[in-house]
Design an enzyme around this catalytic site. Structure first.
Site, short mmCIF file in Angstrom:
data_model
loop_
_atom_site.label_atom_id
_atom_site.label_comp_id
_atom_site.label_asym_id
_atom_site.label_seq_id
_atom_site.Cartn_x
_atom_site.Cartn_y
_atom_site.Cartn_z
N ARG A 42 0.72 -1.21 -0.02
CA ARG A 42 0.08 -0.02 0.16
C ARG A 42 0.88 1.48 0.17
NH1 ARG A 42 -1.05 4.06 3.06
NH2 ARG A 42 0.17 2.95 4.74
N VAL A 43 0.47 2.39 -0.84
CA VAL A 43 1.07 3.56 -0.87
C VAL A 43 -0.29 4.68 -0.68
CG1 VAL A 43 3.04 3.12 -1.83
CG2 VAL A 43 1.04 3.77 -2.99
N SER A 44 0.06 5.62 -0.14
CA SER A 44 -1.11 6.49 0.42
C SER A 44 -1.49 7.39 -0.98
CB SER A 44 -0.39 7.50 1.29
OG SER A 44 -0.09 6.95 2.71
N THR A 45 -0.58 7.83 -1.91
CA THR A 45 -1.19 8.70 -2.99
C THR A 45 -0.84 8.07 -4.38
OG1 THR A 45 0.93 9.89 -3.00
CG2 THR A 45 -0.78 10.61 -1.63
N GLN B 90 2.99 7.89 -5.80
CA GLN B 90 3.71 6.95 -5.24
C GLN B 90 3.80 5.76 -5.84
OE1 GLN B 90 2.22 7.29 -1.16
NE2 GLN B 90 4.09 8.31 -0.44
#
Length: 189
Positions: free
Chosen positions: A8-11, A14
Protein backbone atom coordinates in the site's frame (compact mmCIF):
# COMPACT_ATOMS: atom_id res chain seq x y z
CA UNK A 1 -0.52 -22.61 3.58
CA UNK A 2 -0.04 -19.51 1.49
CA UNK A 3 1.96 -16.34 1.89
CA UNK A 4 -0.32 -13.50 0.80
CA UNK A 5 1.31 -10.14 0.21
CA UNK A 6 -0.23 -6.73 0.80
CA UNK A 7 1.34 -3.52 -0.55
CA UNK A 8 0.00 0.00 0.00
CA UNK A 9 1.01 3.57 -0.71
CA UNK A 10 -0.95 6.66 0.29
CA UNK A 11 -1.13 8.58 -2.96
CA UNK A 12 -1.46 7.77 -6.62
CA UNK A 13 1.88 9.40 -7.46
CA UNK A 14 3.76 7.03 -5.12
CA UNK A 15 5.25 3.81 -6.49
CA UNK A 16 4.48 0.25 -5.32
CA UNK A 17 7.36 -1.43 -7.20
CA UNK A 18 9.78 -1.76 -4.26
CA UNK A 19 7.12 -3.29 -2.03
CA UNK A 20 5.93 -5.66 -4.76
CA UNK A 21 9.48 -6.87 -5.44
CA UNK A 22 10.10 -7.46 -1.72
CA UNK A 23 6.85 -9.40 -1.35
CA UNK A 24 7.67 -11.58 -4.37
CA UNK A 25 11.13 -12.23 -2.93
CA UNK A 26 9.47 -13.26 0.36
CA UNK A 27 7.59 -15.99 -1.49
CA UNK A 28 4.20 -14.35 -1.94
CA UNK A 29 2.42 -15.82 -4.95
CA UNK A 30 -0.68 -13.71 -4.33
CA UNK A 31 -0.19 -9.99 -3.79
CA UNK A 32 -2.93 -7.40 -3.40
CA UNK A 33 -2.05 -3.71 -3.58
CA UNK A 34 -3.78 -0.36 -3.36
CA UNK A 35 -3.13 3.36 -3.36
CA UNK A 36 -5.10 4.71 -0.43
CA UNK A 37 -4.44 6.33 2.95
CA UNK A 38 -3.47 4.02 5.78
CA UNK A 39 -4.91 6.17 8.56
CA UNK A 40 -8.00 3.96 8.60
CA UNK A 41 -9.01 0.57 7.25
CA UNK A 42 -12.20 2.06 5.81
CA UNK A 43 -12.21 2.09 2.01
CA UNK A 44 -9.31 -0.35 1.70
CA UNK A 45 -11.00 -2.97 -0.44
CA UNK A 46 -7.88 -5.01 -1.25
CA UNK A 47 -7.07 -5.45 2.44
CA UNK A 48 -10.70 -6.42 3.10
CA UNK A 49 -10.48 -9.09 0.38
CA UNK A 50 -7.35 -10.56 1.97
CA UNK A 51 -8.91 -10.58 5.44
CA UNK A 52 -12.07 -12.25 4.07
CA UNK A 53 -10.25 -15.05 2.29
CA UNK A 54 -7.12 -15.70 4.36
CA UNK A 55 -7.24 -19.09 6.04
CA UNK A 56 -5.69 -21.36 8.63
CA UNK A 57 -1.93 -21.61 8.28
CA UNK A 58 -1.70 -18.67 5.85
CA UNK A 59 0.54 -15.63 6.38
CA UNK A 60 -0.29 -12.02 5.58
CA UNK A 61 3.05 -10.51 4.53
CA UNK A 62 3.82 -6.77 4.39
CA UNK A 63 7.11 -4.95 4.00
CA UNK A 64 6.51 -2.79 7.11
CA UNK A 65 3.55 -2.53 9.44
CA UNK A 66 2.91 1.11 8.52
CA UNK A 67 1.85 -0.24 5.12
CA UNK A 68 -0.87 -2.17 6.94
CA UNK A 69 -2.07 0.26 9.63
CA UNK A 70 -1.29 3.68 11.07
CA UNK A 71 -3.26 3.27 14.29
CA UNK A 72 -2.69 0.74 17.03
CA UNK A 73 -6.44 0.05 17.13
CA UNK A 74 -6.61 -0.85 13.44
CA UNK A 75 -3.44 -2.93 13.72
CA UNK A 76 -4.82 -4.86 16.69
CA UNK A 77 -8.12 -5.44 14.87
CA UNK A 78 -6.26 -6.85 11.86
CA UNK A 79 -4.10 -9.10 14.03
CA UNK A 80 -7.20 -10.33 15.92
CA UNK A 81 -8.92 -11.13 12.61
CA UNK A 82 -5.86 -13.05 11.42
CA UNK A 83 -5.59 -14.94 14.71
CA UNK A 84 -9.29 -15.90 14.62
CA UNK A 85 -8.75 -17.35 11.15
CA UNK A 86 -5.59 -19.21 12.20
CA UNK A 87 -3.32 -16.95 10.12
CA UNK A 88 -0.29 -14.90 11.10
CA UNK A 89 1.26 -11.54 10.15
CA UNK A 90 4.84 -11.17 8.96
CA UNK A 91 6.90 -8.17 7.82
CA UNK A 92 9.90 -8.41 5.50
CA UNK A 93 11.76 -5.35 6.86
CA UNK A 94 10.92 -5.76 10.55
CA UNK A 95 11.27 -8.75 12.90
CA UNK A 96 7.53 -9.29 13.02
CA UNK A 97 6.00 -12.74 13.06
CA UNK A 98 2.82 -13.03 15.14
CA UNK A 99 3.47 -16.76 15.30
CA UNK A 100 6.12 -16.00 17.96
CA UNK A 101 5.95 -14.20 21.33
CA UNK A 102 8.86 -11.89 20.44
CA UNK A 103 7.28 -11.06 17.08
CA UNK A 104 3.99 -10.15 18.77
CA UNK A 105 5.75 -7.88 21.29
CA UNK A 106 7.74 -6.12 18.59
CA UNK A 107 4.57 -5.64 16.54
CA UNK A 108 2.81 -3.92 19.44
CA UNK A 109 5.77 -1.58 20.00
CA UNK A 110 5.96 -0.65 16.32
CA UNK A 111 2.22 -0.09 16.18
CA UNK A 112 2.43 2.42 19.02
CA UNK A 113 5.24 4.28 17.23
CA UNK A 114 3.37 4.28 13.89
CA UNK A 115 0.36 5.88 15.56
CA UNK A 116 2.60 8.37 17.39
CA UNK A 117 4.24 9.36 14.08
CA UNK A 118 0.84 9.91 12.46
CA UNK A 119 -0.28 12.11 15.36
CA UNK A 120 2.96 14.14 15.23
CA UNK A 121 2.53 14.69 11.48
CA UNK A 122 -1.04 15.89 12.03
CA UNK A 123 0.09 18.27 14.79
CA UNK A 124 2.87 19.71 12.60
CA UNK A 125 0.41 20.20 9.76
CA UNK A 126 -2.05 22.04 12.02
CA UNK A 127 0.78 24.21 13.43
CA UNK A 128 1.86 25.09 9.89
CA UNK A 129 -1.67 26.04 8.90
CA UNK A 130 -2.11 28.16 12.05
CA UNK A 131 1.20 29.95 11.36
CA UNK A 132 0.27 30.57 7.72
CA UNK A 133 -3.12 31.96 8.79
CA UNK A 134 -1.47 34.26 11.33
CA UNK A 135 0.89 35.54 8.63
CA UNK A 136 -1.97 36.00 6.19
CA UNK A 137 -0.51 33.45 3.79
CA UNK A 138 -3.27 30.85 4.25
CA UNK A 139 -6.64 31.97 3.06
CA UNK A 140 -8.21 28.61 2.44
CA UNK A 141 -9.71 27.46 -0.81
CA UNK A 142 -10.65 30.22 -3.26
CA UNK A 143 -14.38 30.84 -3.57
CA UNK A 144 -16.07 28.98 -6.41
CA UNK A 145 -19.14 31.20 -6.20
CA UNK A 146 -19.62 34.50 -8.00
CA UNK A 147 -21.61 36.71 -5.58
CA UNK A 148 -22.62 39.08 -8.41
CA UNK A 149 -24.15 36.20 -10.34
CA UNK A 150 -26.16 35.10 -7.28
CA UNK A 151 -27.44 38.64 -6.71
CA UNK A 152 -28.28 39.08 -10.42
CA UNK A 153 -30.39 35.90 -10.43
CA UNK A 154 -32.14 37.04 -7.24
CA UNK A 155 -32.84 40.42 -8.87
CA UNK A 156 -34.58 38.52 -11.69
CA UNK A 157 -36.94 37.12 -9.06
CA UNK A 158 -35.46 33.62 -8.96
CA UNK A 159 -35.86 31.83 -5.64
CA UNK A 160 -32.74 30.80 -3.65
CA UNK A 161 -33.30 27.06 -4.12
CA UNK A 162 -33.45 27.53 -7.91
CA UNK A 163 -30.35 29.77 -7.84
CA UNK A 164 -28.48 27.05 -5.94
CA UNK A 165 -29.60 24.39 -8.44
CA UNK A 166 -28.63 26.48 -11.49
CA UNK A 167 -25.19 27.35 -10.10
CA UNK A 168 -24.52 23.93 -8.61
CA UNK A 169 -23.98 25.29 -5.12
CA UNK A 170 -25.61 24.78 -1.73
CA UNK A 171 -28.71 26.72 -0.71
CA UNK A 172 -26.93 27.83 2.46
CA UNK A 173 -24.30 29.55 0.31
CA UNK A 174 -27.00 31.40 -1.60
CA UNK A 175 -28.69 32.56 1.61
CA UNK A 176 -25.34 33.61 3.09
CA UNK A 177 -24.58 35.77 0.04
CA UNK A 178 -28.06 37.31 0.07
CA UNK A 179 -27.99 38.26 3.76
CA UNK A 180 -27.85 41.99 4.30
CA UNK A 181 -24.30 42.95 5.18
CA UNK A 182 -24.04 43.91 8.84
CA UNK A 183 -22.27 47.15 9.46
CA UNK A 184 -20.90 48.29 12.77
CA UNK A 185 -21.66 51.87 13.80
CA UNK A 186 -18.66 54.12 14.01
CA UNK A 187 -18.29 57.03 16.33
CA UNK A 188 -16.62 60.21 15.28
CA UNK A 189 -15.90 60.83 18.89
Amino acid sequence: MAAIGYARVSTTDQDLDIQLAALKAAGCNTIRSEKVSGTTTAGRSELAIILDFIGKGDSLVVTRIDRLARSIGDLQDIVRTLKAKGAILKATEQPIDTGTAAGKAFLDMLGVFAEFETNLRRERQMEGIAKAKAEGAYKGRPSMIDPAQVRALKAEGIRPAEIARRLGIGRASVYRLLEPQKTTPTSDG
